[in-house]
Design a protein around this motif. Structure first.
Motif, mmCIF file in Angstrom:
data_model
loop_
_atom_site.group_PDB
_atom_site.id
_atom_site.type_symbol
_atom_site.label_atom_id
_atom_site.label_comp_id
_atom_site.label_asym_id
_atom_site.label_seq_id
_atom_site.Cartn_x
_atom_site.Cartn_y
_atom_site.Cartn_z
ATOM 1 N N GLU A 121 0.832 -1.212 0.000
ATOM 2 C CA GLU A 121 0.000 0.000 0.000
ATOM 3 C C GLU A 121 0.865 1.260 0.000
ATOM 4 N N SER A 122 1.934 1.257 0.776
ATOM 5 C CA SER A 122 2.800 2.438 0.818
ATOM 6 C C SER A 122 3.516 2.626 -0.519
ATOM 7 N N LYS A 123 3.857 1.517 -1.179
ATOM 8 C CA LYS A 123 4.482 1.616 -2.501
ATOM 9 C C LYS A 123 3.491 2.194 -3.519
ATOM 10 N N THR A 124 2.243 1.774 -3.418
ATOM 11 C CA THR A 124 1.208 2.280 -4.331
ATOM 12 C C THR A 124 1.009 3.781 -4.122
ATOM 13 N N ARG A 125 0.932 4.207 -2.826
ATOM 14 C CA ARG A 125 0.775 5.630 -2.522
ATOM 15 C C ARG A 125 1.954 6.438 -3.041
ATOM 16 N N ARG A 126 3.140 5.951 -2.845
ATOM 17 C CA ARG A 126 4.349 6.651 -3.289
ATOM 18 C C ARG A 126 4.362 6.771 -4.817
ATOM 19 N N GLY A 127 3.979 5.690 -5.508
ATOM 20 C CA GLY A 127 3.925 5.716 -6.971
ATOM 21 C C GLY A 127 2.904 6.720 -7.475
ATOM 22 N N ALA A 128 1.733 6.775 -6.815
ATOM 23 C CA ALA A 128 0.682 7.710 -7.216
ATOM 24 C C ALA A 128 1.168 9.151 -7.020
ATOM 25 N N LYS A 130 4.228 10.212 -7.134
ATOM 26 C CA LYS A 130 5.227 10.505 -8.163
ATOM 27 C C LYS A 130 4.559 10.754 -9.522
ATOM 28 N N ARG A 131 3.482 10.020 -9.821
ATOM 29 C CA ARG A 131 2.749 10.229 -11.080
ATOM 30 C C ARG A 131 2.146 11.623 -11.133
ATOM 31 N N ARG A 133 3.371 14.279 -9.848
ATOM 32 C CA ARG A 133 4.443 15.264 -10.015
ATOM 33 C C ARG A 133 4.725 15.568 -11.480
#
Length: 140
Positions: A121-128, A130-131, A133
């Protein structure tokens, strides 16, 4: 004989003490007395230590171990030679005692289902994040 544990004892002839001048303030008396103690113990050639204890002690000693395998402990906290001798000896005993304890073997464990889910979940949040940005680029 210096007793470390019930099974380990170091003979006093294996320890060499050298008295040197301590650094730091001391007034007029400082250049006349050698109150600091340099305790030397040959770890590699000591008959008192088992091979496993010797290896752990060499690892624990770090920078205090010379290339020849001699452990050097310098004590200069106190103002008297006798107090510094006691301090150096206590530090040697403590170091050997810590080396005498066998390390607890690590039991491999698997991450729990909940911890795996939190990580993803934290990886998904971080990816979102970054998208977001990126944004649209203006035509040049």
């Amino acid at each position: 004989m210096i007793t470390i544990t019930p099974a380990i004892g170091i003979d006093e002839s294996e320890i060499e003490e050298r008295f040197v001048r301590a650094s730091g303030p001391g007034g007029q008396h400082v250049n006349k007395v050698a109150s600091a103690v340099q305790l030397r113990f040959d770890v590699r050639h000591s008959p008192s230590l088992a091979a496993a204890v010797r290896a752990r002690l060499e690892r624990l000693a770090g920078r205090r171990l010379t290339l020849e395998g001699v452990l050097v402990i310098t004590a200069q906290r106190h103002r008297t030679q006798e107090a510094n001798r006691r301090d150096a000896l206590e530090r040697l005993v403590d170091l050997v005692r810590r080396a005498a304890e066998p390390p607890v073997p690590r039991k491999p464990t698997k991450p729990t289902r909940a911890s795996r889910r939190r990580r993803l979940e934290s990886k998904t949040r971080r990816g979102a994040l970054k998208r977001l940005r990126g944004g649209a680029r203006a035509e040049e």
